[in-house]
Design a protein around this motif. Structure first.
Motif, PDB file in Angstrom:
ATOM      1  N   LEU A  70       0.853  -1.191   0.000  1.00 26.84           N
ATOM      2  CA  LEU A  70       0.000   0.000   0.000  1.00 26.84           C
ATOM      3  C   LEU A  70       0.887   1.238   0.000  1.00 26.84           C
ATOM      4  CD1 LEU A  70      -2.654  -1.014   2.714  1.00 26.84           C
ATOM      5  CD2 LEU A  70      -3.110  -0.674   0.261  1.00 26.84           C
ATOM      6  N   PRO A  71       0.398   2.323  -0.550  1.00 30.45           N
ATOM      7  CA  PRO A  71       1.155   3.582  -0.424  1.00 30.45           C
ATOM      8  C   PRO A  71       1.064   4.079   1.015  1.00 30.45           C
ATOM      9  CG  PRO A  71      -0.982   3.990  -1.428  1.00 30.45           C
ATOM     10  CD  PRO A  71      -0.876   2.485  -1.244  1.00 30.45           C
ATOM     11  N   GLY A  72       1.910   5.013   1.395  1.00 30.10           N
ATOM     12  CA  GLY A  72       1.822   5.598   2.741  1.00 30.10           C
ATOM     13  C   GLY A  72       0.421   6.118   2.983  1.00 30.10           C
ATOM     14  N   LEU A 112      -8.010   5.515   2.631  1.00 32.85           N
ATOM     15  CA  LEU A 112      -6.907   5.893   3.530  1.00 32.85           C
ATOM     16  C   LEU A 112      -5.753   6.535   2.769  1.00 32.85           C
ATOM     17  CD1 LEU A 112      -6.790   2.882   6.053  1.00 32.85           C
ATOM     18  CD2 LEU A 112      -7.506   5.234   6.532  1.00 32.85           C
ATOM     19  N   HIS A 113      -5.901   6.673   1.459  1.00 34.62           N
ATOM     20  CA  HIS A 113      -4.839   7.310   0.692  1.00 34.62           C
ATOM     21  C   HIS A 113      -5.394   8.233  -0.392  1.00 34.62           C
ATOM     22  CE1 HIS A 113      -1.985   7.518  -2.719  1.00 34.62           C
ATOM     23  NE2 HIS A 113      -1.095   7.697  -1.770  1.00 34.62           N
ATOM     24  N   ASP A 114      -6.032   7.674  -1.402  1.00 40.26           N
ATOM     25  CA  ASP A 114      -6.477   8.477  -2.551  1.00 40.26           C
ATOM     26  C   ASP A 114      -7.414   9.625  -2.152  1.00 40.26           C
ATOM     27  OD1 ASP A 114      -5.259   6.242  -3.554  1.00 40.26           O
ATOM     28  OD2 ASP A 114      -6.790   5.778  -5.052  1.00 40.26           O
ATOM     29  N   PRO A 118      -8.237  10.913   0.923  1.00 38.31           N
ATOM     30  CA  PRO A 118      -7.671  11.930   1.826  1.00 38.31           C
ATOM     31  C   PRO A 118      -6.796  12.941   1.079  1.00 38.31           C
ATOM     32  CG  PRO A 118      -7.529   9.784   2.863  1.00 38.31           C
ATOM     33  CD  PRO A 118      -8.029   9.550   1.454  1.00 38.31           C
ATOM     34  N   ILE A 119      -5.990  12.459   0.155  1.00 37.96           N
ATOM     35  CA  ILE A 119      -5.083  13.350  -0.579  1.00 37.96           C
ATOM     36  C   ILE A 119      -5.872  14.310  -1.465  1.00 37.96           C
ATOM     37  CG2 ILE A 119      -3.374  13.361  -2.457  1.00 37.96           C
ATOM     38  CD1 ILE A 119      -2.072  10.948  -1.067  1.00 37.96           C
ATOM     39  N   ARG A 120      -6.900  13.778  -2.112  1.00 40.85           N
ATOM     40  CA  ARG A 120      -7.719  14.609  -3.002  1.00 40.85           C
ATOM     41  C   ARG A 120      -8.533  15.633  -2.206  1.00 40.85           C
ATOM     42  NH1 ARG A 120     -12.811  13.960  -4.013  1.00 40.85           N
ATOM     43  NH2 ARG A 120     -12.846  11.821  -3.239  1.00 40.85           N
ATOM     44  N   HIS A 177       0.057  16.705  -0.110  1.00 40.02           N
ATOM     45  CA  HIS A 177       1.161  16.395  -1.010  1.00 40.02           C
ATOM     46  C   HIS A 177       1.250  14.881  -1.212  1.00 40.02           C
ATOM     47  CE1 HIS A 177       2.727  15.682   2.953  1.00 40.02           C
ATOM     48  NE2 HIS A 177       3.820  15.127   2.474  1.00 40.02           N
ATOM     49  N   GLU A 178       1.722  14.476  -2.352  1.00 36.72           N
ATOM     50  CA  GLU A 178       1.946  13.052  -2.622  1.00 36.72           C
ATOM     51  C   GLU A 178       3.263  12.656  -1.953  1.00 36.72           C
ATOM     52  OE1 GLU A 178       1.104   9.625  -3.310  1.00 36.72           O
ATOM     53  OE2 GLU A 178      -0.219  10.839  -4.570  1.00 36.72           O
ATOM     54  N   GLN A 179       3.229  11.621  -1.146  1.00 38.32           N
ATOM     55  CA  GLN A 179       4.422  11.217  -0.412  1.00 38.32           C
ATOM     56  C   GLN A 179       5.176  10.124  -1.156  1.00 38.32           C
ATOM     57  OE1 GLN A 179       2.253  10.494   3.426  1.00 38.32           O
ATOM     58  NE2 GLN A 179       3.935  11.749   4.185  1.00 38.32           N
TER      59      GLN A 179
HETATM   60 ZN   LIG Z   1       0.263   8.274  -3.057  1.00 38.68          ZN
END
Ligand SMILES: [Zn+2]
Ligand SMILES: [Zn+2]
Ligand SMILES: [Zn+2]
Ligand SMILES: [Zn+2]
Ligand SMILES: [Zn+2]
Ligand SMILES: [Zn+2]
Ligand SMILES: [Zn+2]
Ligand SMILES: [Zn+2]
Lengths: 371, 371
Positions: A16-18, A274-276, A278-280, A285-287
Motif C-alpha cells: 500500500l502507499p503511505g 486511507l490514501h487516494d 484523503p489526498i484529493r 502532497h503526494e508522499q
Molecule cells: Zn500516493
C-alpha cells in the motif's frame, strides 16, 4: 506463539502507499513542551500512516488563534516521525482571527461536539464561511440538525465541506442524500465505529448503536475516508483506561484489513479511503517513498501492549509488516527501527491559491531532526 | 369622543382588496362542537380578512390525520363568515397518513415549536417531504438550526417552503441569505412581532427582543407576508389575560396601518403582504366582491373591547371602516351587520395539479348558512 500457528491459513502480502490519518487526536497539542505530537507521529508511522492531519481540538484547549497555533508549531519542532499538518478551530468569536492564520494551517475545523466553546448559532458559522479562503477545506463534526445547518450554509456558499466521524444512520443518510443532490460534501467514519458499537459498551453514546453501525456499513459507498479520530481516546476515557495519544492508532489497519479478510471490504476500498481520497479532499502532497507492506488472512490474538486497546484478546487477521518512509524502512513487524524523526510540518502546503501552487519538492522545508 | 377630536388631523380613506390572514390560530379547532372556527371567521371578516388559512395546531390537538381533519371540517360546517382553508400538521410518524389527506387540505405544516409531538429529526422531515405532493405548499415554524435543516431539505428536494412567524434577527438573515442564493423560501412575520418586543413584556420569549425587532424592520424586503398567527393568543396566555380565538385579530390592520401613517410602510407594502403574496404563495382563489375601506392618519385611543388587547389605551392611527364580502357590506365602522355566514371551506381549492385547475366559480360549492 502456539495460538498463531494453530490458526495459520494461506495468507497474502499486500503493498500500500503511505496512508493518511485525516483526524489525529493529540491531547497535548497546545500544551507547552508536550511531546504528544511527536509521540503521535511515531505511533502513526509504525502503524502505516505516513501523514497525519492533526485535529485542532485537544485536551488542553484548541488551536483557535495565532498564539495557540504557535505553541502547536513549537511542539512540532521537537521532531516528527511522519508528516503532519495542523488546522484551526472555529470558536463563537474568532472568525476574524482565523483569517490571519489561514495561510499557516491546512483546514478550518468547525466543532459542534468537542470541548468548550462550540459553535451554536448559524450566524456564527456563517461568519466563518465568509472569513475562510474559498479554496481551503472546511471540516465539521456537526450532527443531526447542526449537520443540516452547516450543509445548508455550505450549499448556499457553494463550498466543499467534510463531515468527520459520522456515527449515525440519520447523518450518513443525510450525507448520502446531499451527495445524490449535488452537494459538495464528503465524510469520514472512524474505524472504531465500524468495529465497535453501544452493544459492546453500553452507555457509550459516542459509539454507534448496532443499528447505526449496520447503516454505516450499508452506506459504505457514501464514506469517503476511514479515520482514527478522537473516538479511541474518548472510549479509553469513558472506560477509565489509560488515555494516551497513541490509543487506537495501532489498531486501525489490522481492524480495517480484518474486514478485508472477512470479505466485507476490498483492498481497493481501503486504499481509496486511507490514501487516494484523503489526498484529493485535503489537497495533501503526494508522499513519494512512503509505502507499507501488510499481511492479510493470518489470524492471531491481539496481545496487550503499553497502549490500551479494546481489541486485546480478540482475533484479528491482518498485520503491518513493513513501513517505508522517505525510501527508508522505519518499522519492521511492528518494531520501530532506530531512525531520526524526518517528518515535516506540511501545514502550509496548499496554502497558496490553486493557480499559484508550487510543486511539492520546492515547498518542502528542510526537516529538523530532534536535537 | 373628545380625545379623538383633539388629535384630529387630515386623513385619507384607502380601498384594499379582501385581505388574507395566512396563519389563524383557532384554539378549539379539533374540539368537537366548538364554535371557535366560526367565531374566528366572524372576527376576521370584521377586521378586514375575507380569507383565513387556519393553522392545523390548536389548544386541543392538531389536525394530523383524517379523523381530526373530519372534526375540523365538521366545525367548519357550523357556518363561516369568511372563506377559510385547513391544513394538516406533520408529526413524527404520520408521513403516510398525510398523503391520504393531502387532497382535502391547503398545505402541510411542519411544526417544531407548537405543542406536543414536534418533529425532531431530519429523517422524519425527510419522510414528509417525500410523502407530500410536490405542487402543494409546505409551511414550518422552525427556528435556528431546525430552520437551517428544513431549508436544506427543501433545497435538496427543490421544494418551496414558507417559514411562519419569524421573530429573530438570525432567522430573518438566514432567510434573506437563502433568497439571495436562490432558495425557494418565503416567510411571514406576525404583526404583533413588528409592534411588541421583550422590552414591552420582559420574559416573553416568543416575542422578538428589541434588537430582533429592529432587524425585522430592517429586513422588510425579505418579509413576504404579515400574519396574525398564534402570538396574540400566546401573549394573552403568558400574561394570564382572557385567551380567546378573537385575540389579536382586530388589532392587526389598525397596527400595521399605523405604521403606514408613521411613514414606516407604504399602503402598497401592506397590500402586497396581506393580499398579493398570500394568494400567490398559497395558491388561493381570488375573492371577487371582497374589499375594505380603511381610514389612515386620524389618531385615536384604542378602547377596551370584549377581546383583550395589549394595545388598549394606546394611540393608533388607522381604522377599518367598511368591509365588503361577496359584494355585500358586512361590517361598518367596526360593527358587524346582521348577515348570514356565507364563507366557504376552500381547502380543496388548488388540490388538483396546476394543469387541471378549474376556474374559481366552478369549484366554489354552495355556501351553507348556519342553521
Ligand atoms: Zn500516493
Ligand atoms: Zn507471510
Ligand atoms: Zn485583523
Ligand atoms: Zn455568507
Ligand atoms: Zn374620513
Ligand atoms: Zn395508506
Ligand atoms: Zn427525500
Ligand atoms: Zn384580489
Amino acid at each position: 506463539d502456539i495460538s498463531i500457528r494453530d490458526y495459520q491459513t494461506s495468507h497474502r502480502t499486500i503493498q500500500l502507499p503511505g496512508l493518511v490519518n485525516i483526524a489525529a487526536f493529540v491531547p497535548g497539542l497546545v500544551s507547552r513542551d508536550s511531546d504528544d505530537l511527536q509521540r503521535a507521529t511515531k505511533a502513526s508511522i509504525a502503524a502505516g500512516f505516513s501523514m497525519i492531519r492533526v485535529m485542532p481540538v485537544s485536551k488542553g484547549g484548541s488551536i483557535s488563534d495565532v498564539k495557540s497555533l504557535k505553541v502547536a508549531q513549537q511542539n512540532g519542532k521537537r521532531g516528527a516521525y511522519c508528516d503532519f499538518n495542523l488546522s484551526i478551530a472555529a470558536t463563537s468569536d474568532n472568525a476574524h482571527q482565523i483569517s490571519h492564520a489561514a495561510g499557516e494551517v491546512g483546514s478550518l475545523f468547525i466543532p459542534f461536539n468537542h470541548l468548550s466553546d462550540n459553535i451554536s448559532k448559524v450566524a456564527q458559522v456563517e461568519a466563518h464561511f465568509d472569513a475562510w479562503p474559498t479554496h481551503k477545506p472546511i471540516i465539521t463534526d456537526a450532527r443531526t440538525t447542526d449537520l443540516a445547518s452547516i450543509l445548508l450554509l455550505a450549499s448556499l456558499h457553494n463550498r466543499r465541506i467534510h463531515v468527520t466521524a459520522v456515527t449515525t444512520k440519520d447523518d450518513i443518510k443525510l450525507i448520502a442524500l446531499g451527495k445524490e443532490k449535488g452537494l459538495k460534501v464528503t465524510c469520514d467514519v472512524s474505524i472504531y465505529s465500524l468495529h465497535l458499537s453501544q452493544k459492546d459498551f453500553p452507555g457509550c453514546q459516542f459509539l454507534p448503536t448496532e443499528e447505526d453501525q449496520a447503516a454505516l456499513w450499508e452506506y459504505l459507498e457514501t464514506i469517503d475516508v476511514f479515520s482514527v479520530g478522537s473516538l479511541p481516546y474518548q472510549l479509553a476515557h469513558f472506560l477509565k483506561k489509560p488515555t494516551d495519544v497513541t490509543v487506537g492508532i495501532a489498531d486501525a489497519l489490522p481492524l480495517i484489513l480484518t474486514s478485508v479478510a472477512d470479505g466485507k471490504l476490498t483492498v481497493e476500498d481501503v486504499r481509496v479511503r486511507l490514501h487516494d481520497n484523503p489526498i484529493r479532499i485535503f489537497e495533501l502532497h503526494e508522499q513519494l517513498g512512503a509505502s507499507l507492506e501488510v499481511e492479510i488472512d493470518r489470524p492471531y490474538t491481539l496481545e496487550a501492549t503499553e497502549s490500551w486497546s479494546p481489541f486485546t484478546g480478540k482475533t484479528l487477521k491482518a498485520t503491518v509488516q513493513r513501513v517505508t518512509f522517505q525510501d527508508e524502512t522505519v518499522c519492521l513487524d511492528g518494531t520501530m527501527l532506530s531512525v531520526s524523526p524526518r517528518g515535516t510540518d506540511m501545514s502550509t502546503h496548499g496554502a497558496l491559491p490553486p493557480t499559484a501552487v508550487v510543486s511539492t519538492p520546492a515547498v518542502r522545508p528542510v526537516t529538523q531532526p530532534m536535537s
